[in-house]
Design an enzyme around this catalytic site. Structure first.
Site, short mmCIF file in Angstrom:
data_model
loop_
_atom_site.label_atom_id
_atom_site.label_comp_id
_atom_site.label_asym_id
_atom_site.label_seq_id
_atom_site.Cartn_x
_atom_site.Cartn_y
_atom_site.Cartn_z
N TYR A 43 47.91 55.13 -70.14
CA TYR A 43 48.41 55.22 -68.69
C TYR A 43 49.39 55.86 -68.55
CZ TYR A 43 44.61 52.24 -67.01
OH TYR A 43 43.28 51.62 -66.87
N HIS A 101 40.29 56.00 -61.18
CA HIS A 101 40.88 55.22 -60.28
C HIS A 101 41.50 56.42 -59.08
CE1 HIS A 101 40.46 51.27 -62.16
NE2 HIS A 101 40.81 51.92 -63.13
N ASN A 144 41.01 44.96 -63.04
CA ASN A 144 39.93 45.35 -62.21
C ASN A 144 39.42 44.16 -61.42
OD1 ASN A 144 39.61 48.17 -62.94
ND2 ASN A 144 38.28 47.71 -64.80
#
Length: 485
Positions: free
Chosen positions: A337, A54, A127
């Site tokens: 993350y 990303h 997504n």
């Protein structure tokens, strides 16, 4: 009107910003030129590590407004009242390419929403597809390595891409999405967003529901063909960024309607598909969409680096009434993350304006580290519990617990009655029109025909045959024709 004075970072006025200090006219430069050294040193450090995935993204601010009562399913405060608005920041992105890549490429799109709620920031990270390529986080580094630039050739290699998919039959469903008509959105405004993972909602009575999020674009779905995408990527690599920026600047504010699918927690164990498998969807006929609210983007960031590049999302940022599920990929991302952002931005990245809570104040005992900007008050204690009126725990879990049993160890996911790697991919194929099927087959064959090894091609073809015999036969025939040319 007098102009503001240019200063160094320490606030001292700058006398000359055009000429470096030197030892005489035309002589060597001086180490004592603090302004020169500071400018060069800062310039050397302007770039931070890009996201491993990303990396290339765009973002905007806006709000989320509740339009329907969902208090029977969650006690999340920001969802508690019809008409209530919560400020948001949304980041869109491609997945596999680097920061310098093009927008109009065949790749899933990230769709991450940060809700600045009065009970803390809630990050919903998903997504533009409701499924993903794999279902266990242990395989994620290998998957991304196969999709990124090859360490020897320095480019994305079809052999690597398709060899991984050949050994990952669970990817067949997502590959069918990716190679179909929605594989290249025309813009970020013209695509849906999905939470993709299964999450948990808990109501005020303690009842638990598993939930999937669907953001449906109110602009309508628009996508590019392979030929259109190649042309657009060449003409304007920043096409999606340009479109989003200009739309908001001219007052055309993109919006999405949020729907959810809700499954009572007790039904999860007996559902025909594993509800925590990221490669599967919940058919709408089993769990219909329920409207929740409307997401609107109406303000561009003032500084792309500060607010888009440094925006940090982590799916472990929950608020009361919302929590995780046993979804393996989600469980892995709850760590990965946040840890990626600590590496990229430092342990104090949550103090940055785009990441800090806006409707409340963060109160904890974290201290120090790089870029520590909050003194927490004079003589504030950095341990808990304490006798000095420091912040205390609530004793109330954010969400309902779910039962676990069995032995520790490495386990494959439990099989439900309809669980396999191909059924839903076949269902998706059979939903397509003849034109959609033809374009899907052409996109798949165009990629597979570039693979150098016959055995890798055959393994992938077997996946499409297992999804639907016609699907597999058409791809095989198209690959054969391209390789014979």
């Amino acid at each position: 009107m007098s102009k503001r004075v240019l200063t160094t970072e320490s606030g001292a006025p700058v006398a000359d910003n055009q000429n470096s200090a030197s030892a005489g006219l035309g002589g060597p430069l001086l180490l004592q030129d603090q302004h020169l050294l500071e400018k060069l040193a800062r310039f050397n450090r302007e770039r931070i590590p890009e996201r491993v995935v990303h990396a290339r993204g765009s973002g905007a601010y806006g709000h989320f407004e509740v339009t329907d009562d969902v208090t029977g399913f969650t006690y999340a405060d920001f969802l508690s009242t019809v008409g209530r608005r919560t400020e948001v920041f949304v980041r869109f992105s491609t997945v596999a390419d680097s920061l310098g890549g093009a927008d109009a490429v065949r790749d899933p799109r990230g769709f991450a929403v940060k809700f600045y709620t009065e009970e803390g920031n809630y990050d919903l990270v998903g997504n533009n597809t409701p499924v993903f390529f794999i279902k266990d986080p242990l395989k994620f580094p290998d998957f991304i390595h196969s999709q990124k630039r090859d360490p020897f050739t320095g480019r994305q290699e079809p052999d690597n891409v398709w060899d991984f998919w050949a050994h990952a039959p669970e990817a067949t469903h997502q590959v069918t999405w990716l190679m179909g008509d929605r594989g290249v959105p025309a813009s970020y405004r013209h695509m849906n967003g999905y939470g993709s993972h299964t999450y948990q909602w808990t109501n005020a009575e303690g009842e638990a529901f598993f939930v999937k999020y669907h953001f449906k674009t109110n602009q309508g779905i628009r996508c590019l063909s392979a030929e259109q995408a190649a042309e657009q990527a060449g003409q304007d690599p920043n096409s999606h960024q340009t479109d989003l920026l200009q739309a908001i600047e001219r007052g055309v504010h993109p919006s999405w309607t949020l729907y959810v699918q809700l499954m009572p927690a007790a039904e999860a164990a007996y559902y025909r598909f594993n509800p925590f498998d990221l490669t599967k969807v919940w058919p709408h006929r089993d769990f219909p969409l329920r409207r929740v609210g409307r997401l609107v983007l109406d303000r561009n960031p003032d500084n792309v680096f500060a607010e888009v590049e440094q925006a940090a999302f982590a799916p472990n940022n929950f608020v009361p009434g919302i929590g995780p599920s046993p979804d393996k990929m989600l469980q892995g991302r709850l760590f990965a993350y946040a840890d990626a952002q600590r590496y990229r931005l430092g342990v104090n990245h949550t103090l940055l304006a785009v990441n800090a809570p806006k409707a409340t104040t963060a109160r904890n005992y974290g201290r120090d580290g790089f870029m520590a900007a909050d003194s927490q008050g004079r003589a504030a204690k950095n341990y808990e519990p304490n006798s000095y009126d420091g912040p205390v725990e609530t004793g109330r879990p954010l969400s309902a617990p779910f039962a676990v049993n069995g032995h520790t160890g490495t386990h494959e996911a439990p099989l439900h009655t309809k669980d396999d790697d191909f059924f839903q991919a076949g269902e998706l194929y059979r939903l397509m029109s003849e034109d959609e099927k033809s374009r899907l087959v052409a996109n798949l064959a165009g990629g597979l025909a570039r693979v150098s090894r016959d055995d890798v091609i055959e393994k992938n073809l077997a996946h499409f045959h297992a999804a639907d015999p016609e699907y597999g036969s058409r791809v095989a025939e198209a690959v054969r024709a391209l390789r014979e040319d």
